[in-house]
Structure formats: C-alpha cells, structure tokens
Design a protein around this motif. Structure first.
Motif, mmCIF file in Angstrom:
data_model
loop_
_atom_site.group_PDB
_atom_site.id
_atom_site.type_symbol
_atom_site.label_atom_id
_atom_site.label_comp_id
_atom_site.label_asym_id
_atom_site.label_seq_id
_atom_site.Cartn_x
_atom_site.Cartn_y
_atom_site.Cartn_z
ATOM 1 N N LEU A 28 49.090 32.646 34.438
ATOM 2 C CA LEU A 28 47.978 33.151 35.406
ATOM 3 C C LEU A 28 46.769 33.482 34.634
ATOM 4 O O LEU A 28 45.681 33.292 35.211
ATOM 5 C CB LEU A 28 48.565 34.315 36.182
ATOM 6 C CG LEU A 28 47.897 35.052 37.191
ATOM 7 C CD1 LEU A 28 47.757 34.127 38.451
ATOM 8 C CD2 LEU A 28 48.315 36.260 37.540
ATOM 9 N N ASP A 31 44.701 30.069 33.688
ATOM 10 C CA ASP A 31 44.429 29.518 35.171
ATOM 11 C C ASP A 31 43.134 30.652 35.572
ATOM 12 O O ASP A 31 42.122 29.712 36.099
ATOM 13 C CB ASP A 31 45.358 29.489 36.170
ATOM 14 C CG ASP A 31 46.604 28.508 35.900
ATOM 15 O OD1 ASP A 31 46.417 27.596 34.836
ATOM 16 O OD2 ASP A 31 47.830 28.749 36.405
ATOM 17 N N LEU A 32 43.193 31.577 35.444
ATOM 18 C CA LEU A 32 42.316 32.621 36.315
ATOM 19 C C LEU A 32 40.848 32.375 35.239
ATOM 20 O O LEU A 32 39.653 32.115 35.461
ATOM 21 C CB LEU A 32 42.131 34.026 36.069
ATOM 22 C CG LEU A 32 41.333 34.962 36.610
ATOM 23 C CD1 LEU A 32 41.071 34.586 37.998
ATOM 24 C CD2 LEU A 32 41.919 36.409 36.625
ATOM 25 N N VAL A 36 37.144 30.908 36.203
ATOM 26 C CA VAL A 36 36.008 31.538 35.876
ATOM 27 C C VAL A 36 34.840 30.696 35.298
ATOM 28 O O VAL A 36 33.794 30.486 35.419
ATOM 29 C CB VAL A 36 36.159 32.905 35.241
ATOM 30 C CG1 VAL A 36 34.841 33.417 34.875
ATOM 31 C CG2 VAL A 36 36.999 33.746 36.302
#
Length: 77
Positions: A28, A31-32, A36
């Motif tokens: 997670l 992926d974040l 960004v």
C-alpha cells in the motif's frame, strides 16, 4: 482526555498492523508513493506549457510490460 498521547497512537498502529499485515501495508505504501510521484511528474509536465496528449501520459513500466489476459467467467449451474 481531549488529546491523544503517544501510547494511543502506538496501540492504533499495532491494531492496524495486526489487521492488515506488514506485507499489505508495504504494498500500500509503495503504491501510494508511486501515485504521488506520477502526480508530481504529471504536474511538472503540464506546467511546461505544452498540451499533454495521450502519447505523453505517464505510465508505470511494470504494468506496461505485462500482457493483458482476457477471460470469461463461468457460472456453476
């Protein structure tokens, strides 16, 4: 009672790790971070004054290399 201490946040963090697991939280987070980074690159490309067309879209190289597999779902009778 109105503010949270460090112990409250540690308990919340422990519960989140127990519920989701470290592997899912790592995925997670990566992926974040990629989202960004892609957003920042897109904003930088968009501010250069050029119109961003479909050929200039930011794509993830890992997903661009993988082929798409089309399948049909079969239902049990």
């Amino acid at each position: 009672m109105g503010s949270f201490s460090i112990w409250h946040w540690l308990v919340v963090l422990l519960i989140v790790v127990l519920v989701f697991g470290t592997k899912k939280l790592k995925n997670l987070g990566s992926d974040l971070g990629a989202a960004v980074k892609g957003f920042k690159d897109g904003m930088r490309d968009g501010s250069s004054g050029e119109a961003a067309g479909p050929a200039q879209q930011v794509t993830n190289e890992k997903t661009a290399e993988k082929p798409t597999i089309d399948v049909e779902a079969k239902t049990k009778s």
